[in-house]
Design a protein around this motif. Sequence first.
Motif, PDB file in Angstrom:
ATOM      1  N   SER A 163       0.830  -1.212   0.000  1.00 65.72           N
ATOM      2  CA  SER A 163       0.000   0.000   0.000  1.00 65.72           C
ATOM      3  C   SER A 163       0.859   1.253   0.000  1.00 65.72           C
ATOM      4  O   SER A 163       0.544   2.232  -0.695  1.00 65.72           O
ATOM      5  N   ALA A 164       1.937   1.224   0.753  1.00 70.10           N
ATOM      6  CA  ALA A 164       2.830   2.384   0.796  1.00 70.10           C
ATOM      7  C   ALA A 164       3.497   2.614  -0.557  1.00 70.10           C
ATOM      8  O   ALA A 164       3.591   3.755  -1.033  1.00 70.10           O
ATOM      9  N   VAL A 165       3.933   1.537  -1.192  1.00 73.36           N
ATOM     10  CA  VAL A 165       4.565   1.650  -2.511  1.00 73.36           C
ATOM     11  C   VAL A 165       3.554   2.138  -3.537  1.00 73.36           C
ATOM     12  O   VAL A 165       3.813   3.073  -4.303  1.00 73.36           O
ATOM     13  N   GLU A 166       2.398   1.495  -3.570  1.00 78.62           N
ATOM     14  CA  GLU A 166       1.374   1.863  -4.546  1.00 78.62           C
ATOM     15  C   GLU A 166       0.885   3.296  -4.326  1.00 78.62           C
ATOM     16  O   GLU A 166       0.700   4.051  -5.279  1.00 78.62           O
ATOM     17  N   GLY A 167       0.694   3.678  -3.085  1.00 83.68           N
ATOM     18  CA  GLY A 167       0.253   5.037  -2.792  1.00 83.68           C
ATOM     19  C   GLY A 167       1.271   6.072  -3.228  1.00 83.68           C
ATOM     20  O   GLY A 167       0.911   7.114  -3.802  1.00 83.68           O
ATOM     21  N   ARG A 183       1.133   6.271  -7.084  1.00 83.27           N
ATOM     22  CA  ARG A 183      -0.053   6.979  -7.574  1.00 83.27           C
ATOM     23  C   ARG A 183       0.039   8.479  -7.318  1.00 83.27           C
ATOM     24  O   ARG A 183      -0.345   9.279  -8.165  1.00 83.27           O
ATOM     25  N   LEU A 184       0.531   8.846  -6.164  1.00 84.08           N
ATOM     26  CA  LEU A 184       0.666  10.265  -5.857  1.00 84.08           C
ATOM     27  C   LEU A 184       1.701  10.918  -6.771  1.00 84.08           C
ATOM     28  O   LEU A 184       1.465  11.998  -7.317  1.00 84.08           O
ATOM     29  N   ALA A 185       2.820  10.258  -6.971  1.00 83.46           N
ATOM     30  CA  ALA A 185       3.862  10.803  -7.843  1.00 83.46           C
ATOM     31  C   ALA A 185       3.381  10.906  -9.287  1.00 83.46           C
ATOM     32  O   ALA A 185       3.687  11.877  -9.985  1.00 83.46           O
ATOM     33  N   GLY A 199       5.596  16.421  -8.666  1.00 83.10           N
ATOM     34  CA  GLY A 199       6.163  17.478  -7.842  1.00 83.10           C
ATOM     35  C   GLY A 199       5.609  17.518  -6.425  1.00 83.10           C
ATOM     36  O   GLY A 199       6.115  18.256  -5.588  1.00 83.10           O
ATOM     37  N   ALA A 200       4.576  16.715  -6.154  1.00 82.17           N
ATOM     38  CA  ALA A 200       3.984  16.718  -4.810  1.00 82.17           C
ATOM     39  C   ALA A 200       4.908  16.066  -3.781  1.00 82.17           C
ATOM     40  O   ALA A 200       4.860  16.403  -2.602  1.00 82.17           O
ATOM     41  N   LEU A 201       5.717  15.136  -4.231  1.00 84.25           N
ATOM     42  CA  LEU A 201       6.648  14.439  -3.348  1.00 84.25           C
ATOM     43  C   LEU A 201       8.075  14.815  -3.716  1.00 84.25           C
ATOM     44  O   LEU A 201       8.388  15.022  -4.881  1.00 84.25           O
ATOM     45  N   GLU A 202       8.913  14.876  -2.728  1.00 89.11           N
ATOM     46  CA  GLU A 202      10.330  15.125  -2.968  1.00 89.11           C
ATOM     47  C   GLU A 202      10.931  13.905  -3.674  1.00 89.11           C
ATOM     48  O   GLU A 202      10.568  12.773  -3.361  1.00 89.11           O
ATOM     49  N   PRO A 203      11.848  14.101  -4.596  1.00 91.03           N
ATOM     50  CA  PRO A 203      12.522  12.961  -5.209  1.00 91.03           C
ATOM     51  C   PRO A 203      13.175  12.086  -4.135  1.00 91.03           C
ATOM     52  O   PRO A 203      13.754  12.582  -3.181  1.00 91.03           O
TER      53      PRO A 203
END
Length: 64
Positions: free
Chosen positions: A28-32, A35-37, A42-46
């Motif tokens: 779930s953490a990987v998939e989430g 999906r967010l990226a 740009g919502a998540l830091e590289p």
Amino acid sequence: VEALVTAVMKASGRTDPAPRLVAEALLSAVEGSYRLAAGAPGALEPGFAAPMVRAVAYGMLGAP
């Protein structure tokens, strides 16, 4: 993933939480993160996902 989690837990003598629960949380953490990226570039830091998934695993398994 469940087989890997089971092997790690068995090697460390852990029986709780259930390996399936840990595997589901990690997936779930990987998939989430994916999906967010993909959905909000740009919502998540590289490089965010790997340390976060590692923290989830360590948190669930009591690792350092």
